[in-house]
Design a protein around this motif. Structure first.
Motif, short mmCIF file in Angstrom:
data_model
loop_
_atom_site.label_atom_id
_atom_site.label_comp_id
_atom_site.label_asym_id
_atom_site.label_seq_id
_atom_site.Cartn_x
_atom_site.Cartn_y
_atom_site.Cartn_z
N GLY A 203 -6.31 2.36 -125.21
CA GLY A 203 -4.98 2.13 -124.64
C GLY A 203 -5.00 1.36 -123.36
O GLY A 203 -4.28 1.70 -122.42
N THR A 204 -5.80 0.32 -123.24
CA THR A 204 -5.88 -0.49 -122.03
C THR A 204 -5.62 -1.94 -122.37
O THR A 204 -6.14 -2.47 -123.35
CB THR A 204 -7.27 -0.36 -121.37
N GLN B 239 -6.94 -7.09 -125.02
CA GLN B 239 -6.94 -5.69 -125.44
C GLN B 239 -8.09 -5.47 -126.40
O GLN B 239 -8.20 -6.14 -127.42
CB GLN B 239 -5.61 -5.35 -126.11
N ASN B 240 -8.97 -4.53 -126.05
CA ASN B 240 -10.12 -4.24 -126.91
C ASN B 240 -10.92 -5.49 -127.26
O ASN B 240 -11.24 -5.75 -128.42
CB ASN B 240 -9.67 -3.55 -128.20
N ASP B 241 -11.18 -6.31 -126.26
CA ASP B 241 -11.96 -7.54 -126.42
C ASP B 241 -11.26 -8.57 -127.31
O ASP B 241 -11.87 -9.55 -127.71
CB ASP B 241 -13.35 -7.25 -126.99
N TYR C 246 1.92 1.41 -131.29
CA TYR C 246 1.69 1.01 -132.68
C TYR C 246 0.22 0.70 -132.93
O TYR C 246 -0.32 1.03 -134.00
CB TYR C 246 2.56 -0.20 -133.02
N HIS C 247 -0.45 0.09 -131.96
CA HIS C 247 -1.88 -0.17 -132.13
C HIS C 247 -2.66 1.15 -132.22
O HIS C 247 -3.60 1.28 -133.01
CB HIS C 247 -2.40 -0.99 -130.94
N TYR C 248 -2.26 2.11 -131.42
CA TYR C 248 -2.97 3.39 -131.44
C TYR C 248 -2.70 4.16 -132.72
O TYR C 248 -3.61 4.66 -133.38
CB TYR C 248 -2.57 4.22 -130.22
N GLU D 190 -2.53 -6.14 -139.04
CA GLU D 190 -2.22 -7.30 -138.19
C GLU D 190 -0.86 -7.05 -137.56
O GLU D 190 0.15 -6.87 -138.23
CB GLU D 190 -2.18 -8.58 -139.03
N LEU D 191 -0.84 -7.02 -136.23
CA LEU D 191 0.39 -6.70 -135.50
C LEU D 191 0.76 -7.88 -134.61
O LEU D 191 0.47 -7.90 -133.42
CB LEU D 191 0.21 -5.43 -134.67
#
Length: 818
Positions: A529-530, A561-563, A600-602, A609-610
């Motif tokens: 969540g970063t 986000q997340n590389d 939504y990503h979490y 694919e968002l």
């Protein structure tokens, strides 16, 4: 001899101090002399004194100097000069309101300028400009307009009443709260409209929702600037379909302490406290508000019977088992119990420095449990929360502005802290009938009845919480330029944000103690969540001629986000033709985006694919005023192309309801018209706004192919507002006001396309009256939903039925200003 010498020195020093003090106070003294000369009819003397001192007055007195000069010019029939000084008054304070003590010609002139095209705004181009030069359609909602809707309203209702194209709708059942649609597009919560307070973003980053409920004080608001249309070219993420910027009252506007308390139907309490002052070059204001209401209790068979499936016991069939869920016949409508909604904050300005801080909290009850009704009083609090959805938010920002030669510099640092808590009841009691079976199927008794076992359970519920923190900074530099006979203004800026979700707590259990039996879960979201966002933007406002203006802007956003990195460009191009202050014609094209947030990503664990939700829009706007009739008007034509819209559940055919593998593949094309007319004179004011939207194409969204319409939202709305001052003297004012709204029919989405049904059109009426004594004491009585009509909201609900709004309710309030 020494004593005489010492006494002489002391006397000399005192005379020097008095002389300096007299010199320091001379502009103020000259203004006081000018005021006295004006009062006894020595107009020329008053004008000369005011002209000699006005440039040397401090900020607190300069407005009074310009006001006096305008009055003098009116008395001397110097109309052009009077208007010029009146415009300077409004430049010092754009929302200055004259009292009945002023000459009618001065009152009419101020109102004409305020209601006309010369009103100054700052949201559209991130700098001060008149409405007729703004690159997008603008709606301005003043404090007086807010007051005339009644003390029992929230921001969501205010926006739906005054902004054409905006409509209230329900949030998803897991997020009870306010929600808005703009031009037919909406999400699970209020995620597609950017909400700001004095330019500071209020939408969180975890799910992008910006609160528009009772956690925002309305008494503190000086005015609201609403940009209708895409605005990501300046504001980036979330500014997809509109931007709402709340401008709070300054200390100079408040000038003392104002307290207000109201009590209304359904045991509703509302209170506000404002304090503010200006001294030297410092301006400080502070506010506190509180709202609490038991809400209205409705029943499952009330109204159109949309809730009848919740009548106990509710049966759910699962192969060889039937569950019967039970609960009381209660629906909690607009209920804010136990934990009140509140808004605390202050704003401080000193020369180029400004500091603002606010803490807001709001908690709203679920209307029903997941499967049936529930008894709210049966449940204990967890972390000081009883069943409901709660959001606590804290915002802080420090900024500095300075003029460096030809360049203007604006820099700010800010932080946002959020806490999300949700306490949801599944059911109050459960009876499970488990049918016995073998390899041949059900087992029957001698009389042919199925044999079953019964298991009884108590209540079940779950609690969940998240935290989110954001820090960021922004730097803007602007400069004016000239090229031959043309001029312009160039603005460049950069912004950086770091956001992180702190932790998630989740547990559920039987009974209401969560201890006897249950499950507990904790997760640190710091890794998933970063996100970091770097933004660069540029805007050029170019005057080809004094009447032909171009406003071009471009923003670049890069999110890490997340590389993974995601980049977005948001352009805008607008052409304005402004032949005079009575007419303006604008043509604009803009693109905007609303990223799918951390939530939504979490939730979907980065399995899909968002892509960002996007909007490309053309708008053609004509606005102007007809001075002899005291009319201002605006007509706006729009064409929207939405892509990548989020719709977690879409229907692929008339007989199925399936999960969408791409999550946000929704597309919507629509076109429509908005129109606004406003009439204002000394005693009577009125406004009418109309909105119509036609769907051109829609796929993978909340849409019914058979009816060719987007569900949940009206395609036609009309709002009519009026106010009249029955009594208007120096000491007394009695005003009546009313509002009528017509909301066209809406198609409610169900599990199967063929079962969708229309919620009929609604006509709603509000009425209020207010008495004021010497602008020190106000007493008001407001009635919402005068005819006590059953009214509903549709939305992206997994319950597949409309939800109640409250019926007729009264609120009486009293306010003091000292």
């Amino acid at each position: 001899m020494n004593r005489r010498r010492s006494l002489s020195i002391v006397v000399a020093l005192l005379l020097a101090v008095l002389t300096v003090s007299a010199q320091d106070d001379s502009p103020r003294q000259m203004l006081e002399q000018a005021e006295e000369a004006y009062q006894i009819g020595r107009i020329l003397e008053a004008k000369k004194l005011a002209e000699d001192c006005v440039k040397r007055l401090d900020n607190a007195q300069r407005l009074s100097g310009y006001r006096l000069l305008s009055l003098c010019c009116l008395a001397l029939d110097q109309q052009d000069d009077a208007r010029r000084y009146a415009e300077l008054v409004l430049k010092e304070n754009p929302y200055f309101t004259p009292t009945i003590d002023y000459p009618p010609r001065f009152v009419d002139m101020i109102n004409d300028i305020k209601q006309g095209l010369t009103t100054t705004i700052s949201t559209a181009s991130n700098q001060s400009e008149s409405v007729n030069e703004a690159p997008v359609p603008i709606t301005i909602i003043t404090a007086e307009m807010i007051e005339e809707l009644g003390y029992n309203k929230n921001l969501n209702q205010i926006l739906a009443a005054y902004v054409p194209g905006m409509a209230e709708l329900a949030s998803t059942s897991i997020r009870p709260g306010e929600n808005l649609a703009m031009h037919g597009a909406f999400a699970y919560g209020q995620e597609l409209i950017l909400i700001m307070e004095n330019g500071h973003r209020l939408n969180n980053r975890f799910n992008n929702i910006g609160s528009t409920g009772y956690s925002i004080s309305l008494e503190k608001i000086d005015h609201i600037e609403v940009l209708r249309g895409p605005a990501s070219s300046l504001y980036g993420n979330v500014a997809l379909s509109a931007v709402v910027n709340i401008i709070t009252k300054s200390g100079r506007d408040i000038n003392g302490v104002r307290a207000r308390y109201g009590y209304g139907s359904f045991n509703t309490h509302r209170a506000d406290l404002l304090a503010g002052t200006q001294f030297m070059d410092a301006d400080i204001s502070a506010w506190a508000s509180l709202y609490r209401s038991d809400g209205q209790i409705r029943h499952f068979n009330d109204g159109e019977g949309y809730y009848k499936e919740y009548a106990s016991p509710v049966a759910r069939y699962y192969n060889f088992m039937v569950n019967y869920y039970s609960g009381p016949d209660k629906i909690y409508v607009d209920s804010y119990r136990d934990t009140p909604s509140y808004d605390l904050g202050f704003a401080f300005r000193l020369k180029g420095f400004n500091l603002q801080f606010s803490h807001k909290s709001g908690k709203k009850l679920f209307q029903t449990a997941s499967y049936c009704g529930y008894d709210y009083s049966h449940y204990h609090s967890i972390n000081n929360l009883k069943p409901g959805n709660a959001l606590d938010e804290t915002h802080a920002e420090i900024g500095y502005s300075r003029q460096l030669g030809k360049f203007s510099l604006d820099a700010s640092l800010y932080g946002d802290w959020y806490s999300f808590r949700r306490y949801e009841v599944w059911y109050d009691s459960l009876s499970s009938l488990s049918y016995k079976y073998d390899e041949n199927g059900y087992i029957y008794d001698e009389e042919g009845n199925k044999i079953y076992d019964i298991e009884e359970e108590g209540s079940r519920s779950n609690y969940e919480s998240f935290k989110e923190n954001t820090i960021g900074g922004m730097l803007k530099v602007g400069t004016d330029y000239r090229i031959a006979n043309m001029k312009g203004n160039l603005l460049v800026g950069c912004q950086f944000e770091h956001s992180s979700a702190g932790s998630r707590v989740y547990f559920y259990g039987d009974e209401d103690d969560f201890i006897r039996e249950g499950s507990y879960y904790y997760e640190d979201l710091a890794l998933v969540g970063t996100e970091n966002i770097l933004s660069l933007f540029v805007q050029d406002k170019h005057y080809f001629t004094p009447h032909l203006i171009m406003n071009a802007a471009l923003r670049y956003d890069q999110k890490s986000q997340n590389d993974e990195k995601q980049t977005t460009f948001s352009p805008r191009l607008a052409l304005m033709y402004v032949p005079n202050d009575r007419f303006s014609l604008k043509l604009s094209y803009a693109e905007a985006f609303a990223d799918l947030a951390l939530f939504y990503h979490y939730v979907f664990n980065y399995s899909y694919e968002l892509s960002p939700q996007r909007l490309s829009a053309f708008q053609l706007t004509a606005m102007g005023k007809i001075a002899p009739w005291n009319l201002n008007y605006e007509v706006n034509l729009f064409y929207n192309n939405y892509t990548n819209l989020l719709c977690l559940f879409t229907r692929n055919d008339a007989d199925s309801y399936s999960f969408n593998k791409r999550l946000n593949s929704g597309q919507l094309k629509n076109a429509g018209i908005e129109a606004t007319v406003r009439y204002t004179n000394q005693r009577l004011s009125g406004a009418l706004n109309l909105y119509y939207c036609h769907n051109i194409k829609c796929e993978d969204y909340y849409y019914n192919d058979m009816e060719k319409t987007v569900t949940a939202v009206p395609h036609f709305t009309m709002n009519l507002h009026g106010a009249y001052k029955l009594i208007q003297t120096a000491n007394h004012e009695l005003k009546v006001y009313g509002h009528a709204s017509y909301i066209g029919r809406r198609l409610n989405q169900t599990e199967y396309l063929k079962d969708d049904y229309y919620v009929k059109a609604q006509a709603l009426f509000d009425l209020g009256v207010k008495y004021s004594y010497r602008q020190r004491l106000d007493i008001s009585l407001d009635c919402e939903n005068l005819l006590n009509s059953d009214r509903y909201l549709c939305g992206p609900l997994d319950t597949f039925h409309p939800i109640f709004q409250r019926g007729r309710n009264l609120m009486a309030s009293i306010a003091f200003h000292i």
